[in-house]
Each structure stands twice: as structure tokens, then as C-alpha cells.
Design a protein around this motif. Structure first.
Motif, PDB file in Angstrom:
ATOM      1  N   TYR A 175      32.387 -16.749  10.168  1.00 51.05           N
ATOM      2  CA  TYR A 175      33.362 -17.303   9.341  1.00 51.05           C
ATOM      3  C   TYR A 175      34.340 -18.218  10.326  1.00 51.05           C
ATOM      4  CZ  TYR A 175      34.769 -12.339   9.916  1.00 51.05           C
ATOM      5  OH  TYR A 175      34.853 -11.248  10.384  1.00 51.05           O
ATOM      6  N   GLU A 176      35.442 -18.819   9.613  1.00 55.24           N
ATOM      7  CA  GLU A 176      36.616 -19.672  10.249  1.00 55.24           C
ATOM      8  C   GLU A 176      36.053 -20.924  10.400  1.00 55.24           C
ATOM      9  OE1 GLU A 176      39.863 -19.135  10.717  1.00 55.24           O
ATOM     10  OE2 GLU A 176      39.242 -17.512   9.616  1.00 55.24           O
ATOM     11  N   SER A 177      36.573 -21.940   9.732  1.00 53.53           N
ATOM     12  CA  SER A 177      35.899 -23.234   9.485  1.00 53.53           C
ATOM     13  C   SER A 177      35.990 -23.979  10.715  1.00 53.53           C
ATOM     14  CB  SER A 177      36.486 -23.988   8.497  1.00 53.53           C
ATOM     15  OG  SER A 177      37.978 -24.200   8.885  1.00 53.53           O
ATOM     16  N   ARG A 178      36.957 -23.743  11.690  1.00 62.39           N
ATOM     17  CA  ARG A 178      37.039 -24.564  13.116  1.00 62.39           C
ATOM     18  C   ARG A 178      36.016 -24.200  13.959  1.00 62.39           C
ATOM     19  NH1 ARG A 178      41.582 -23.550  10.560  1.00 62.39           N
ATOM     20  NH2 ARG A 178      42.933 -25.435   9.874  1.00 62.39           N
ATOM     21  N   ALA A 179      35.920 -22.708  13.922  1.00 59.24           N
ATOM     22  CA  ALA A 179      34.712 -22.198  14.899  1.00 59.24           C
ATOM     23  C   ALA A 179      33.367 -22.516  14.384  1.00 59.24           C
ATOM     24  CB  ALA A 179      34.827 -20.692  14.767  1.00 59.24           C
ATOM     25  N   MET A 211      35.622 -28.117  -3.313  1.00 59.82           N
ATOM     26  CA  MET A 211      36.947 -28.635  -3.677  1.00 59.82           C
ATOM     27  C   MET A 211      37.731 -27.800  -2.246  1.00 59.82           C
ATOM     28  SD  MET A 211      37.304 -30.438  -5.905  1.00 59.82           S
ATOM     29  CE  MET A 211      38.863 -30.502  -6.444  1.00 59.82           C
ATOM     30  N   SER A 212      37.142 -26.991  -1.390  1.00 56.71           N
ATOM     31  CA  SER A 212      37.974 -26.398  -0.538  1.00 56.71           C
ATOM     32  C   SER A 212      37.924 -27.013   0.829  1.00 56.71           C
ATOM     33  CB  SER A 212      37.297 -24.956  -0.149  1.00 56.71           C
ATOM     34  OG  SER A 212      37.062 -24.668   1.223  1.00 56.71           O
ATOM     35  N   THR A 213      39.227 -27.346   1.528  1.00 55.64           N
ATOM     36  CA  THR A 213      39.584 -28.141   2.687  1.00 55.64           C
ATOM     37  C   THR A 213      38.607 -27.648   3.805  1.00 55.64           C
ATOM     38  OG1 THR A 213      41.444 -26.827   2.815  1.00 55.64           O
ATOM     39  CG2 THR A 213      41.914 -28.885   2.085  1.00 55.64           C
ATOM     40  N   CYS A 214      38.459 -26.242   3.780  1.00 57.41           N
ATOM     41  CA  CYS A 214      37.983 -25.527   4.903  1.00 57.41           C
ATOM     42  C   CYS A 214      36.418 -25.871   4.764  1.00 57.41           C
ATOM     43  CB  CYS A 214      38.295 -24.049   5.251  1.00 57.41           C
ATOM     44  SG  CYS A 214      39.871 -24.142   5.680  1.00 57.41           S
ATOM     45  N   GLN A 249      35.631 -15.257  -6.928  1.00 57.49           N
ATOM     46  CA  GLN A 249      34.405 -14.601  -6.419  1.00 57.49           C
ATOM     47  C   GLN A 249      34.427 -14.339  -5.110  1.00 57.49           C
ATOM     48  OE1 GLN A 249      31.215 -17.341  -7.715  1.00 57.49           O
ATOM     49  NE2 GLN A 249      30.705 -16.586  -9.379  1.00 57.49           N
ATOM     50  N   GLN A 250      35.357 -15.023  -4.329  1.00 66.09           N
ATOM     51  CA  GLN A 250      35.786 -14.728  -2.724  1.00 66.09           C
ATOM     52  C   GLN A 250      36.264 -13.433  -2.623  1.00 66.09           C
ATOM     53  OE1 GLN A 250      37.519 -16.608  -4.918  1.00 66.09           O
ATOM     54  NE2 GLN A 250      39.647 -16.751  -4.202  1.00 66.09           N
ATOM     55  N   LYS A 251      36.789 -12.737  -3.764  1.00 65.34           N
ATOM     56  CA  LYS A 251      37.361 -11.404  -3.464  1.00 65.34           C
ATOM     57  C   LYS A 251      36.430 -10.401  -3.991  1.00 65.34           C
ATOM     58  CE  LYS A 251      41.463 -13.401  -2.158  1.00 65.34           C
ATOM     59  NZ  LYS A 251      41.562 -14.238  -1.115  1.00 65.34           N
ATOM     60  N   SER A 252      35.051 -10.662  -4.310  1.00 70.78           N
ATOM     61  CA  SER A 252      34.444  -9.502  -4.907  1.00 70.78           C
ATOM     62  C   SER A 252      33.565  -8.681  -3.766  1.00 70.78           C
ATOM     63  CB  SER A 252      32.988 -10.223  -5.590  1.00 70.78           C
ATOM     64  OG  SER A 252      32.207 -11.055  -4.464  1.00 70.78           O
ATOM     65  N   GLY A 268      38.044 -12.569   2.463  1.00 71.94           N
ATOM     66  CA  GLY A 268      37.927 -13.118   1.118  1.00 71.94           C
ATOM     67  C   GLY A 268      38.122 -14.489   0.790  1.00 71.94           C
ATOM     68  N   VAL A 269      37.660 -15.331   1.986  1.00 70.73           N
ATOM     69  CA  VAL A 269      37.900 -16.782   1.839  1.00 70.73           C
ATOM     70  C   VAL A 269      36.810 -17.635   2.198  1.00 70.73           C
ATOM     71  CG1 VAL A 269      40.494 -16.975   2.225  1.00 70.73           C
ATOM     72  CG2 VAL A 269      38.902 -16.839   4.286  1.00 70.73           C
ATOM     73  N   VAL A 270      36.645 -18.886   1.750  1.00 71.23           N
ATOM     74  CA  VAL A 270      35.453 -19.513   2.366  1.00 71.23           C
ATOM     75  C   VAL A 270      35.809 -20.465   3.403  1.00 71.23           C
ATOM     76  CG1 VAL A 270      34.464 -19.523   0.024  1.00 71.23           C
ATOM     77  CG2 VAL A 270      35.920 -21.160   0.348  1.00 71.23           C
ATOM     78  N   PRO A 271      35.116 -21.118   4.269  1.00 68.72           N
ATOM     79  CA  PRO A 271      33.626 -20.979   4.077  1.00 68.72           C
ATOM     80  C   PRO A 271      32.957 -19.901   5.023  1.00 68.72           C
ATOM     81  CG  PRO A 271      34.079 -22.384   5.715  1.00 68.72           C
ATOM     82  CD  PRO A 271      35.436 -21.958   5.213  1.00 68.72           C
ATOM     83  N   TYR A 272      31.722 -19.434   4.724  1.00 73.85           N
ATOM     84  CA  TYR A 272      30.856 -18.334   5.366  1.00 73.85           C
ATOM     85  C   TYR A 272      29.463 -18.936   5.698  1.00 73.85           C
ATOM     86  CZ  TYR A 272      28.146 -14.246   6.143  1.00 73.85           C
ATOM     87  OH  TYR A 272      27.159 -13.299   6.548  1.00 73.85           O
TER      88      TYR A 272
HETATM   89  N1  LIG Z   1      41.051 -19.849   8.521  1.00 78.17           N
HETATM   90  C1  LIG Z   1      40.088 -19.874   7.460  1.00 78.17           C
HETATM   91  C2  LIG Z   1      40.972 -20.193   6.205  1.00 78.17           C
HETATM   92  C3  LIG Z   1      39.983 -20.237   4.773  1.00 78.17           C
HETATM   93  C4  LIG Z   1      40.805 -20.500   3.692  1.00 78.17           C
HETATM   94  O1  LIG Z   1      41.818 -20.448   3.537  1.00 78.17           O
HETATM   95  N2  LIG Z   1      40.007 -21.009   2.683  1.00 78.17           N
HETATM   96  C5  LIG Z   1      40.382 -21.145   1.382  1.00 78.17           C
HETATM   97  C6  LIG Z   1      39.881 -22.556   0.694  1.00 78.17           C
HETATM   98  S1  LIG Z   1      40.227 -23.980   1.690  1.00 78.17           S
HETATM   99  C7  LIG Z   1      40.197 -20.068   0.212  1.00 78.17           C
HETATM  100  O2  LIG Z   1      39.218 -19.492   0.343  1.00 78.17           O
HETATM  101  N3  LIG Z   1      41.087 -19.713  -0.413  1.00 78.17           N
HETATM  102  C8  LIG Z   1      41.044 -18.675  -1.708  1.00 78.17           C
HETATM  103  C9  LIG Z   1      41.620 -17.430  -1.583  1.00 78.17           C
HETATM  104  O3  LIG Z   1      42.637 -17.495  -0.554  1.00 78.17           O
HETATM  105  O4  LIG Z   1      41.419 -16.523  -2.310  1.00 78.17           O
HETATM  106  C10 LIG Z   1      39.083 -21.145   7.816  1.00 78.17           C
HETATM  107  O5  LIG Z   1      39.237 -21.879   8.477  1.00 78.17           O
HETATM  108  O6  LIG Z   1      37.793 -20.954   7.519  1.00 78.17           O
END
Ligand SMILES: N[C@@H](CCC(=O)N[C@@H](CS)C(=O)NCC(=O)O)C(=O)O
Length: 205
Positions: free
Chosen positions: A63-67, A8-11, A37-40, A50-54
Motif C-alpha cells: 500500500y501507499e500510492s507513491r510507493a 474517485m480516489s486521488t491515490c 468498505q475500506q474499514k471492514s 483502512g484506506v485505498v489503494p492496495y
Molecule cells: N498515504 C495513502 C493515503 C491513502 C488515502 O488517504 N486514501 C483515501 C482516498 S484518496 C481513502 O481511502 N480515504 C477513505 C478513508 O479515509 O476512510 C496513499 O498514498 O495511498
């Protein structure tokens, strides 16, 4: 190749779309954002924000979707999603930057208030919705002018720039402000064109 994310995550969707365009599958590790789980500690040892994707690939962790999508396009066989001519490459980078700076923060302002908050039984903050609407409209006006004379953001060909805009257009179209897309004729036909690509259909189901 192992991708940690949430469908469901945009990234995560940018990365999954890029993989689908390249005709490549990665092992998918589901990170349940609702359960935090992203903060575990185990996950944050990999992704310190603590965010996805990885992504893990061949000893590389990133990490960092655009990279990640630039890396995947450079590494994997399949259709090139980065233009080889310099003006188109410059345009692609410009549109990725516009998405990151002006479009997605505003579009997600609307989506958070009118899509995700109601799902959790919360009341939307209409000041945030209005601010998101103004900001999204400005970015989409600029895109509409560019798309008047070219089929995709970088030029004639589909590129990583289009992929970066797609997840936000998708969520925006599911809110009562989807007319931000449909009222701009060139954005509307571009969105129809790119959202019917098999890669995108595979990602959003
Ligand atoms: N700049 C990061 C942003 C990643 C991001 O914000 N991911 C969101 C989902 S689209 C996320 O994991 N949110 C959960 C949270 O903030 O705890 C990327 O482009 O990968």
C-alpha cells in the motif's frame, strides 16, 4: 495483478494513471468508500490504515500510492516514468515530496470543503478553505517558477512527479478556486498538456 481502490480516489488515480501510461491492466477490485468498505475487518487485514489503494502482485502485498507507482514503473514494461539521469531523478523526487507535503494537503482542504461537503449537504468551513487556498497558492507559485524553464516537473519528460500532482489539480479545477491553476501561466499550460494525455483521459473518463 490486483488493485483494490476507488475510481474517485486521488491515490487510486495515481496508480491507474501509471498503469495506463505503462499500457498495463490490473484486475480492479472496487472498494466502496461511501459504504465504508475500506474499514471492514477483511480489508483492514490487508491495508491496516483502512484506506485505498492496495496492490497484490506476484505474492507481494503493498500500500501507499507513491510507493506503488514507483514499484509499477520499475517492474512493468512500457515507457519509463522515472528519469535515468541523476539531476532529473532528484527533481522528480523533490516534486513528489512537495506534492505530498505542501500541495495536496492544502488543495484537498479546499476540495473537501467545496466539492465533497456540499455533495453531502454539509456547510463548508471557510477558514479551512482560506488556509487551503494560501497553502496551495504558495506551492503553485513555486511550481510556476520551475515550469517557466521546463515542460514537466522533473525536466523535459513526463514522470511520476507529474502523475502525483494530477489528481489534486483535477479536483481543484472543479472548485470555484480553479483560478489558482489558470492564473499561473506555466502551471496552466503544463496542466493543459498533461491532462490531455490518453492515460489521464482513460482514468477520469
Ligand atoms: N498515504 C495513502 C493515503 C491513502 C488515502 O488517504 N486514501 C483515501 C482516498 S484518496 C481513502 O481511502 N480515504 C477513505 C478513508 O479515509 O476512510 C496513499 O498514498 O495511498
Amino acid at each position: 495483478m490486483k488493485l483494490y481502490g476507488n475510481p474517485m480516489s486521488t491515490c487510486t488515480r495515481k496508480v491507474l494513471t501509471t498503469l495506463a501510461e505503462k499500457g498495463h491492466e490490473a484486475q480492479f477490485v472496487l472498494i466502496d468508500l461511501a459504504k465504508g468498505q475500506q474499514k471492514s475487518p477483511e480489508y483492514m487485514a490487508k491495508q491496516p490504515f483502512g484506506v485505498v489503494p492496495y496492490l497484490e502482485d506476484d505474492g507481494l502485498s503493498m500500500y501507499e500510492s507513491r510507493a506503488i507507482i514507483r514499484y509499477l514503473d520499475a517492474k512493468l514494461a512500457g515507457p519509463k516514468l522515472t528519469p535515468s539521469d541523476l539531476p532529473s531523478l532528484a527533481r522528480m523526487e523533490q516534486w513528489i515530496s512537495i506534492e505530498h507535503s505542501y500541495f495536496s494537503p492544502n488543495a484537498m482542504g479546499i476540495v473537501m470543503e467545496l466539492f465533497f461537503k456540499p455533495m453531502r449537504g454539509l456547510t463548508p468551513d471557510m477558514d479551512k478553505v482560506n488556509k487551503g487556498r494560501d497553502g496551495s497558492a504558495r506551492a503553485l507559485d513555486v511550481a510556476d517558477r520551475a515550469l517557466m524553464s521546463q515542460a514537466h516537473l522533473a525536466g523535459d519528460k513526463f514522470s511520476l512527479a507529474d502523475i502525483c500532482w494530477m489528481p489534486y489539480l483535477q479536483y481543484l479545477s472543479a472548485t470555484p478556486h480553479g483560478n489558482l491553476i489558470t492564473e499561473r501561466p506555466h502551471v496552466k499550460s503544463w496542466w493543459q498538456r498533461i491532462s490531455t494525455r490518453p492515460s489521464w483521459k482513460k482514468v477520469v473518463g
